[in-house]
Design a protein around this motif. Structure first.
Motif, PDB file in Angstrom:
ATOM      1  N   GLY A  88      -1.475  -7.786  -6.560  1.00  0.00           N
ATOM      2  CA  GLY A  88      -1.166  -8.421  -7.887  1.00  0.00           C
ATOM      3  C   GLY A  88      -0.737  -7.340  -8.907  1.00  0.00           C
ATOM      4  N   ASN A  89      -1.796  -7.242  -9.949  1.00  0.00           N
ATOM      5  CA  ASN A  89      -1.617  -6.230 -10.978  1.00  0.00           C
ATOM      6  C   ASN A  89      -2.757  -5.316 -10.696  1.00  0.00           C
ATOM      7  N   ASP A  90      -3.729  -5.451  -9.636  1.00  0.00           N
ATOM      8  CA  ASP A  90      -4.718  -4.586  -9.559  1.00  0.00           C
ATOM      9  C   ASP A  90      -4.371  -3.335  -8.561  1.00  0.00           C
ATOM     10  N   VAL A  91      -4.543  -2.283  -8.933  1.00  0.00           N
ATOM     11  CA  VAL A  91      -4.168  -1.203  -8.017  1.00  0.00           C
ATOM     12  C   VAL A  91      -5.618  -0.360  -7.892  1.00  0.00           C
ATOM     13  N   THR A  92      -6.150  -0.409  -6.474  1.00  0.00           N
ATOM     14  CA  THR A  92      -7.380   0.604  -6.351  1.00  0.00           C
ATOM     15  C   THR A  92      -6.832   1.688  -5.598  1.00  0.00           C
ATOM     16  N   LYS A  93      -7.489   2.929  -6.038  1.00  0.00           N
ATOM     17  CA  LYS A  93      -6.869   4.546  -5.363  1.00  0.00           C
ATOM     18  C   LYS A  93      -8.023   4.730  -4.762  1.00  0.00           C
ATOM     19  N   TYR A  94      -7.811   5.369  -3.644  1.00  0.00           N
ATOM     20  CA  TYR A  94      -8.834   6.140  -2.732  1.00  0.00           C
ATOM     21  C   TYR A  94      -8.053   7.484  -2.449  1.00  0.00           C
ATOM     22  N   PHE A  95      -9.057   8.614  -2.381  1.00  0.00           N
ATOM     23  CA  PHE A  95      -8.407   9.799  -2.103  1.00  0.00           C
ATOM     24  C   PHE A  95      -8.876  10.130  -0.509  1.00  0.00           C
ATOM     25  N   LEU A  96      -8.083  10.167   0.514  1.00  0.00           N
ATOM     26  CA  LEU A  96      -8.265  10.320   1.878  1.00  0.00           C
ATOM     27  C   LEU A  96      -8.289  11.902   2.330  1.00  0.00           C
ATOM     28  N   SER A  97      -9.034  12.182   3.169  1.00  0.00           N
ATOM     29  CA  SER A  97      -8.960  13.562   3.709  1.00  0.00           C
ATOM     30  C   SER A  97      -7.908  13.629   4.905  1.00  0.00           C
ATOM     31  N   SER A  98      -7.898  12.756   5.743  1.00  0.00           N
ATOM     32  CA  SER A  98      -6.625  12.816   6.614  1.00  0.00           C
ATOM     33  C   SER A  98      -6.949  11.606   7.406  1.00  0.00           C
ATOM     34  N   VAL A 143       0.818  -1.207   0.050  1.00  0.00           N
ATOM     35  CA  VAL A 143       0.165  -0.006   0.010  1.00  0.00           C
ATOM     36  C   VAL A 143       0.905   1.091   0.071  1.00  0.00           C
ATOM     37  N   ILE A 144       0.501   2.315  -0.665  1.00  0.00           N
ATOM     38  CA  ILE A 144       1.046   3.703  -0.740  1.00  0.00           C
ATOM     39  C   ILE A 144       0.177   4.374   0.334  1.00  0.00           C
ATOM     40  N   VAL A 145       0.720   5.217   1.287  1.00  0.00           N
ATOM     41  CA  VAL A 145      -0.189   5.861   1.966  1.00  0.00           C
ATOM     42  C   VAL A 145       0.569   7.282   1.810  1.00  0.00           C
ATOM     43  N   PRO A 146      -0.551   8.377   1.938  1.00  0.00           N
ATOM     44  CA  PRO A 146       0.102   9.696   1.728  1.00  0.00           C
ATOM     45  C   PRO A 146       0.521  10.383   3.088  1.00  0.00           C
ATOM     46  N   ALA A 147       1.657  10.057   3.738  1.00  0.00           N
ATOM     47  CA  ALA A 147       1.911  10.603   4.932  1.00  0.00           C
ATOM     48  C   ALA A 147       2.142  12.160   4.648  1.00  0.00           C
TER      49      ALA A 147
END
Lengths: 145, 252
Positions: free
Chosen positions: A67-77, A35-39
């Protein structure tokens, strides 16, 4: 509450992710690769076997790689807690999948808040306008990036 | 007899209303349960932490006719107060809801810091609760916050529960003395100027998440308790009506 698994001696192959919001548990004990988190210090990639960390999050994109799927979410904080047993907890106040963001409204919001920032007088107004600008510019880069 | 029949109708109606409100809130409460679990996995829930400044946050309902749940919450709050009193220790109350206010104002008036009512005027949401949590954190000095509420297990079972949120200083203290929080130090803290700043934010966030879940669970328990209270009063009214009808028919 179900007890958490103990720290294994070898690095596990998958990361277990719990992604929770006040009104729903978006992902619960999902096994993923990364996972890549926006710290606040920037985008932080988390792999299985990551050192235990407590990270505060700024508005931005959380991407879940399976795997090959990437799901992206926009977080507020929110906060990201990474434990020694390769369990990552991401707690966000508000999150939407990126494809639900409307570009026109984001541009409008950005323009509105930039204007408010310019005309703000008290510290409180400045702070609120600054937050609006930050969130909207992050949303903007989320849609375009 | 007519009045008893009317009462029976009213209580039956109240039971139906409570049942529908319960359905709406129950899904929300169950979804919010995942919210505080990561915090507890990291920091643990330490009701036995010995601190100087305790704050007991009692959550209760505004409306009555919901059975004994508010009295149990108040009983537990008073018990916590007694448990945590002693030299150099003090316990203060923060009250949410009319019913607890009525009971606690009578004998603990000087220990009450904040009273908040009409919580459920608008449907409960996270923004409202986080503003509330902010107010409490701003106005009350605390080492440990103990939130007393009724946890919703099922329509007929509500368990009074206490959730403890510790201030960052106490978390540090407990981490140093080892035990459950011992490996908190092994966590790297990203961002911010100091570790303390991040831990402070974490503690505040934890408090608002735990409050949100607590308020929702208490609301569910309130509706469930009202359902069973109204159900038993409908049944009592029915019994009374039968007995009265028999007596009426017997007399010449």
């Amino acid at each position: 509450m179900t007890p958490r698994p103990a720290t294994p001696s070898a690095i596990p192959s998958k990361l277990t992710v719990n992604f929770v919001l006040p009104y729903a548990s978006e992902l619960s004990a999902k096994e993923v690769d990364m996972v890549i988190v926006p710290a606040t210090t920037g985008q932080m990639g988390v792999l299985p076997g990551h050192v235990p960390t407590i990270a505060e999050l700024k508005p931005g994109i959380l991407s879940v790689h399976e795997g090959n799927d990437v799901t992206k979410y926009f977080l507020s904080s929110g906060f990201a807690l990474i434990h020694a047993n390769s369990v990552a907890d991401i707690i966000a106040v508000e999150a939407v999948p990126v494809d639900r963001l409307d570009p026109a409204l984001v541009q409008k919001g950005l323009a509105d808040f930039t204007q408010k920032l310019g005309s703000a007088t008290t510290d409180l107004e400045k702070a609120e306008a600054q937050i609006g600008v930050d969130v909207h510019s992050a949303m903007n880069s989320a849609i375009t990036g | 007899m007519k009045s008893v029949k009317n009462i029976q109708k009213i209580t039956k109606a109240m039971k139906m209303v409570a049942a529908s409100k319960l359905r709406a809130i129950q899904t929300k409460a169950e979804n919010s349960r995942g919210l505080w679990q990561p915090f507890t996995a990291l920091l643990g829930d330490l009701p036995s932490a010995d601190v100087k400044k305790n704050v007991v946050v009692t959550i209760s309902s505004d409306k009555g006719l919901c059975g004994g749940i508010n009295s149990t919450s108040v009983k537990i709050s008073k018990g916590l107060h007694k448990l945590n009193s002693g030299p150099e220790k003090e316990t203060k109350y923060v009250i949410l809801g009319e019913k607890a206010k009525a009971q606690l104002v009578r004998d603990s008036k000087k220990d009450i810091e904040l009273i908040i009512t009409e919580l459920q005027k608008n449907p409960l949401n996270y923004t409202q609760v986080s503003v509330l949590a902010d107010e409490i954190l701003k106005n009350v000095e605390y080492d440990a916050l103990r939130i007393v509420f009724n946890k919703f297990h099922s329509v007929v079972s509500f368990v009074p529960t206490v959730s403890t949120v510790l201030s960052p200083e106490i978390v540090e203290r407990e981490a140093e003395s080892g035990g459950k929080l011992g490996d908190l130090d092994s966590y790297e803290v990203e961002g911010g100027e100091t570790k303390g700043e991040i831990l402070q934010n974490l503690a505040e966030f934890q408090f608002s998440c735990v409050m949100f879940n607590a308020v929702l669970e208490n609301a569910c328990s309130e509706q469930g308790a009202r359902m069973s209270a109204m159900d038993s009063s409908s049944r009592n009214a029915g019994d009374m009506l039968d007995r009265l009808t028999l007596t009426y028919n017997r007399s010449p």
